[in-house]
Design an enzyme around this catalytic site. Structure first.
Site, PDB file in Angstrom:
ATOM      1  N   SER A   1     -23.253  33.064  19.795  1.00 27.38           N
ATOM      2  CA  SER A   1     -22.059  32.807  19.029  1.00 27.38           C
ATOM      3  C   SER A   1     -20.824  33.266  19.775  1.00 27.38           C
ATOM      4  O   SER A   1     -20.910  34.352  20.331  1.00 27.38           O
ATOM      5  CB  SER A   1     -21.902  33.611  17.581  1.00 27.38           C
ATOM      6  OG  SER A   1     -20.831  33.453  17.024  1.00 27.38           O
TER       7      SER A   1
ATOM      8  N   TYR B   1     -23.927  41.779  13.354  1.00 27.24           N
ATOM      9  CA  TYR B   1     -24.210  40.303  13.998  1.00 27.24           C
ATOM     10  C   TYR B   1     -23.615  40.069  15.198  1.00 27.24           C
ATOM     11  O   TYR B   1     -24.314  39.532  15.981  1.00 27.24           O
ATOM     12  CB  TYR B   1     -23.323  39.436  12.677  1.00 27.24           C
ATOM     13  CG  TYR B   1     -23.330  37.960  13.268  1.00 27.24           C
ATOM     14  CD1 TYR B   1     -24.386  37.133  13.148  1.00 27.24           C
ATOM     15  CD2 TYR B   1     -22.228  37.400  13.703  1.00 27.24           C
ATOM     16  CE1 TYR B   1     -24.413  36.079  13.624  1.00 27.24           C
ATOM     17  CE2 TYR B   1     -22.087  36.084  14.270  1.00 27.24           C
ATOM     18  CZ  TYR B   1     -23.359  35.355  14.131  1.00 27.24           C
ATOM     19  OH  TYR B   1     -23.328  33.847  14.578  1.00 27.24           O
TER      20      TYR B   1
END
Length: 177
Positions: free
Chosen positions: A53, A78
């Site tokens: 990401s 994350y």
């Protein structure tokens, strides 16, 4: 034709642990795929695609991988897992090359960001995410200097092997057990 192996991804969930006791983002997004890839490594002939990401830029891979000694922040947990994905992808490529596996490549993909209902309700990263609609296509994304830190990648690799119990034994392509 190669068969893709889908791997679940967690994004910004509250603090929790996997059945093995790992912080959830790290366990599901990094350690699970690391272990699965290691178990299948001798069967992979073409490519390993690791989903990361653009938020990896917010991540730090620290000694405290499980967030036991610092204040838990779900978006940063994350981001750490997505940085770990990139460190893994780069290190896997180096190890494939060292094993003479020139026809097998390790790549990473950023799936894009979409303005979903869940993101609209979550204001914790307001101003940090630029998202199009749910149908937005994929775009080329760069990687941070931190994601290309070979020393940190080796440290994470060794720690990941230790945590998962999966040791990679990469053999040259075509090697039969």
């Amino acid at each position: 034709m190669p068969v893709p192996v889908p791997v679940p991804v967690l994004m910004a969930v509250p603090r929790g642990t996997t059945a093995d006791g790992f912080e959830r983002h790290l366990g599901v997004n990094h350690l699970g795929p690391f272990a699965l890839t290691g178990l299948l490594a001798d069967r992979v002939r073409e490519r390993v695609v690791t989903v990361s990401s653009g938020l990896h830029v917010l991540g730090r891979v620290r000694e405290d991988l499980n967030w036991e000694h610092r204040r838990y922040q779900r978006w940063l947990a994350y981001a750490q897992s997505k940085l770990a994905n990139l460190l893994f992808a780069y290190e896997l490529q180096r190890r494939l090359a060292a094993a003479g596996r020139a026809t097998t490549v390790s790549v990473s993909a950023h799936p894009g960001v979409a303005a979903t209902e869940g993101q609209r309700r979550d204001t914790s990263l307001r101003g940090k995410l630029l998202a199009g609609g749910p149908a937005q296509g994929r775009a080329v994304a760069g990687t941070s200097r931190r994601s290309r830190d070979a020393g940190r990648a080796v440290w994470l690799w060794e720690r990941s092997e230790e945590l998962t119990g999966v040791r990679y034994a990469l053999r040259p392509a075509g090697h039969v057990r």
